[in-house]
Design a protein around this motif. Structure first.
Motif, PDB file in Angstrom:
ATOM      1  N   UNK A   1      43.723  20.543  35.475  1.00 25.61           N
ATOM      2  CA  UNK A   1      44.981  21.184  35.097  1.00 25.61           C
ATOM      3  C   UNK A   1      45.476  22.105  36.203  1.00 25.61           C
ATOM      4  N   UNK A   2      44.588  22.913  36.775  1.00 23.49           N
ATOM      5  CA  UNK A   2      44.994  23.851  37.823  1.00 23.49           C
ATOM      6  C   UNK A   2      45.561  23.109  39.031  1.00 23.49           C
ATOM      7  N   UNK A   3      44.880  22.039  39.443  1.00 28.57           N
ATOM      8  CA  UNK A   3      45.329  21.283  40.615  1.00 28.57           C
ATOM      9  C   UNK A   3      46.609  20.510  40.326  1.00 28.57           C
ATOM     10  N   UNK A   4      46.656  19.833  39.198  1.00 27.32           N
ATOM     11  CA  UNK A   4      47.827  19.020  38.840  1.00 27.32           C
ATOM     12  C   UNK A   4      49.074  19.889  38.686  1.00 27.32           C
ATOM     13  N   UNK A   5      48.961  20.993  37.965  1.00 25.98           N
ATOM     14  CA  UNK A   5      50.123  21.849  37.735  1.00 25.98           C
ATOM     15  C   UNK A   5      50.587  22.520  39.023  1.00 25.98           C
ATOM     16  N   UNK A   6      49.641  22.897  39.883  1.00 28.34           N
ATOM     17  CA  UNK A   6      50.014  23.456  41.184  1.00 28.34           C
ATOM     18  C   UNK A   6      50.786  22.427  42.003  1.00 28.34           C
ATOM     19  N   UNK A   7      50.281  21.211  42.041  1.00 31.32           N
ATOM     20  CA  UNK A   7      50.929  20.142  42.798  1.00 31.32           C
ATOM     21  C   UNK A   7      52.337  19.868  42.282  1.00 31.32           C
ATOM     22  N   UNK A   8      52.550  20.104  40.982  1.00 30.17           N
ATOM     23  CA  UNK A   8      53.863  19.843  40.396  1.00 30.17           C
ATOM     24  C   UNK A   8      54.785  21.058  40.419  1.00 30.17           C
ATOM     25  N   UNK A   9      54.364  22.095  41.137  1.00 32.07           N
ATOM     26  CA  UNK A   9      55.287  23.194  41.396  1.00 32.07           C
ATOM     27  C   UNK A   9      55.115  24.434  40.549  1.00 32.07           C
ATOM     28  N   UNK A  10      54.078  24.499  39.725  1.00 28.68           N
ATOM     29  CA  UNK A  10      53.843  25.697  38.922  1.00 28.68           C
ATOM     30  C   UNK A  10      52.981  26.692  39.711  1.00 28.68           C
ATOM     31  N   UNK A  11      53.176  27.955  39.419  1.00 32.96           N
ATOM     32  CA  UNK A  11      52.347  29.018  39.991  1.00 32.96           C
ATOM     33  C   UNK A  11      51.160  29.214  39.054  1.00 32.96           C
ATOM     34  N   UNK A  12      49.975  28.806  39.486  1.00 30.99           N
ATOM     35  CA  UNK A  12      48.801  28.769  38.617  1.00 30.99           C
ATOM     36  C   UNK A  12      47.869  29.937  38.900  1.00 30.99           C
ATOM     37  N   UNK A  13      47.455  30.600  37.824  1.00 27.96           N
ATOM     38  CA  UNK A  13      46.376  31.579  37.890  1.00 27.96           C
ATOM     39  C   UNK A  13      45.167  30.977  37.189  1.00 27.96           C
ATOM     40  N   UNK A  14      44.115  30.709  37.934  1.00 26.47           N
ATOM     41  CA  UNK A  14      42.921  30.063  37.388  1.00 26.47           C
ATOM     42  C   UNK A  14      41.847  31.111  37.113  1.00 26.47           C
ATOM     43  N   UNK A  15      41.335  31.104  35.880  1.00 23.97           N
ATOM     44  CA  UNK A  15      40.315  32.076  35.475  1.00 23.97           C
ATOM     45  C   UNK A  15      39.024  31.370  35.099  1.00 23.97           C
ATOM     46  N   UNK A  16      37.919  31.950  35.540  1.00 22.69           N
ATOM     47  CA  UNK A  16      36.599  31.552  35.051  1.00 22.69           C
ATOM     48  C   UNK A  16      35.782  32.809  34.821  1.00 22.69           C
ATOM     49  N   UNK A  17      35.021  32.829  33.756  1.00 20.51           N
ATOM     50  CA  UNK A  17      34.175  33.977  33.429  1.00 20.51           C
ATOM     51  C   UNK A  17      33.234  34.288  34.600  1.00 20.51           C
ATOM     52  N   UNK A  18      32.993  35.575  34.819  1.00 20.83           N
ATOM     53  CA  UNK A  18      32.173  35.978  35.956  1.00 20.83           C
ATOM     54  C   UNK A  18      30.760  35.398  35.897  1.00 20.83           C
ATOM     55  N   UNK A  19      30.281  35.065  34.707  1.00 21.22           N
ATOM     56  CA  UNK A  19      28.937  34.485  34.580  1.00 21.22           C
ATOM     57  C   UNK A  19      28.877  33.058  35.126  1.00 21.22           C
TER      58      UNK A  19
END
Length: 359
Positions: A16-34
Motif C-alpha cells: 500500500x505504501x509503495x503503490x499509493x506513493x507511486x500514484x501520487x499520494x503523500x504517504x506516512x508509513x508507520x510501524x511499531x517500534x518493536x
C-alpha cells in the motif's frame, strides 16, 4: 496532494505504501517500534522497491516512523494494514490520538471495525468514521527488506462502514485509493464476505497431514482442492449464506468471489481457472496464518455470531474444534470475543440497528 497514513510494515503495508506513493499520494508509513527493526532499510532510506502488478519502480516514502501521533497528525485517511490479532492493540493506541473528521480504513477488517468503534466510544472520540474491506487489496509478498512483489490486485473490494448510515459518502471518498470499491450493508456483511475462512480453513484442516509432510513443497490449490475438500468448502459457504440471510443482507456463493473471470457456482472450476492460485505453495506448517488467523479470527467468529442470532453452523463448529486440536490452542477463545467486538448479547434486530447508527 492528499496525505494518507499507512499503519503496518508487513506485506500489505509495504504494498500500500509503495503503490499509493507511486500514484501520487503523500504517504506516512508507520510501524511499531518493536517491529520496525525488521524493515531497517526502509526506515533508514525511506525507499521501497515495488515490482509486479502495481509497477516496477523504487519509490521514496514521504515519512517512515514509529511515532503513531506523528504518523496520523492532521491526516484525514488512516489505513490500518495489520493482521486481525493486532486490531485490539491498534484500536487502543489510535483512540488516544485520532480526531473528529478522520477516517480509519482497515485492510482487511474481519469485523475489526467493531473493536475500533468500541474503543473510540470508550475514549469519547465522536466523529471518527470506521471502514473495512473484505480482503487485502493486494496479493503481495516481501521478497527482502524494502522489496515488495505484488502478484495481483483484488477488484472488486467490498467495503463495510461503521456506522452504516455513512456508507455512501465514505465509500465515495475512499474510492480515490482503490478501484472497484463496492459498498456492503454493514461491517458484518463485509466481514462475512471474506474468502479466506471459507477456503483456507477446510483446505488446511483436510490437508494437515500433507502440509506437515511436505513442509511447504505443496501446491495448496491445485493439489489440495480435491472433490471432498470442495464439498466441505461448499458446506461452510452454505452456512455463511444462511447467516447473511438471517440479517437480510445480500449474498453470493463463494465461487463468484474467487476472481477466475468466469462466473460459475462451482468452487473447483473457479479455483482451477484462476492462474494466480496455480502458483501458490504451502502452507509450510500447521502454525501458518491460514490456521492461526483464519480459524480463531475468521470462522470461529462467524460461528460465535451465528450462535448468538440462532443460526446453526455444525460444519463451522467441527472445523473450529479440529483446528483447536491441530493448533494446540482453543480457537474458540484465541480470537476476538463478541464482548471485545462490543456486540455480546445483542439480538438480531438490535445488532442491525447498531450496525446502522453505532448506538
Amino acid at each position: 496532494m492528499t496525505t494518507v497514513a499507512v499503519l503496518g510494515g508487513g506485506n500489505g503495508g509495504h504494498a500500500a505504501a509503495a503503490d499509493l506513493t507511486l500514484r501520487g499520494f503523500d504517504v506516512r508509513m508507520y510501524e511499531d517500534e518493536a517491529f520496525i527493526g525488521k524493515m531497517k532499510k526502509v526506515a533508514e532510506s525511506k525507499n521501497i522497491h515495488l515490482s509486479g502488478a502495481c509497477g516496477n519502480e523504487t519509490v521514496r516514502i514521504g515519512m517512515v516512523t514509529s511515532d503513531l501521533k506523528e504518523a496520523v497528525a492532521d491526516v484525514k485517511y488512516i489505513l490500518v494494514v495489520v493482521p486481525a490479532f493486532a486490531h485490539e492493540i491498534y484500536a487502543k493506541k489510535l483512540s488516544e490520538v485520532v480526531q473528529p473528521g478522520q477516517i480509519i480504513f482497515l485492510l482487511p477488517g474481519t469485523f475489526g471495525s467493531l473493536i475500533f468503534w468500541k474503543e473510540l466510544k470508550k475514549a469519547g472520540k465522536e466523529g471518527v468514521i470506521l471502514a473495512e474491506t473484505h480482503t487485502l487489496p493486494y496479493a503481495a509478498r516481501l521478497v527482502d527488506d524494502g522489496e515488495i512483489l505484488v502478484m495481483s490486485r483484488f477488484n472488486p473490494l467490498k467495503v463495510g462502514v461503521m456506522p452504516a448510515s455513512k456508507t455512501r459518502e465514505t465509500v465515495a471518498e475512499l474510492s480515490q485509493f482503490f478501484d472497484g470499491l463496492e459498498p456492503s450493508e454493514s461491517v458484518i456483511a463485509c466481514g462475512l464476505s471474506s474468502l479466506n475462512p471459507i477456503i483456507h480453513v477446510p483446505g488446511c484442516i483436510l490437508n494437515a497431514g500433507r502440509i506437515e509432510y511436505a513442509k511447504g513443497d505443496f501446491f495448496f490449490y491445485t493439489e489440495g482442492f480435491t472433490d471432498s475438500v470442495v464439498r466441505t468448502v461448499e458446506a461452510v459457504d452454505a452456512e455463511r449464506i444462511v447467516l447473511l440471510k438471517s440479517f437480510e443482507y445480500q449474498w453470493d456463493v463463494v465461487a463468484h468471489g474467487i476472481g477466475s473471470g468466469t462466473e460459475t457456482d462451482d468452487v473447483k472450476q473457479a479455483v482451477a481457472e484462476n492462474p494466480n492460485f496455480a502458483k501458490i505453495k504451502g502452507p509450510a506448517n500447521v502454525k501458518d496464518r491460514y490456521y492461526s488467523e483464519d480459524i480463531p479470527f475468521g470462522i470461529a467468529q462467524w460461528a460465535k455470531l451465528a450462535k448468538q442470532v440462532g443460526v446453526q453452523t455444525p460444519v463451522m463448529d467441527s472445523l473450529v474444534n479440529l483446528g483447536s486440536l491441530i493448533l494446540e490452542e482453543d480457537c474458540w477463545t484465541a480470537g476476538h470475543s463478541l464482548e471485545s467486538l462490543g456486540i455480546q448479547d445483542m439480538s438480531l434486530e438490535r445488532l442491525k440497528l447498531y450496525m446502522e447508527n453505532g448506538e
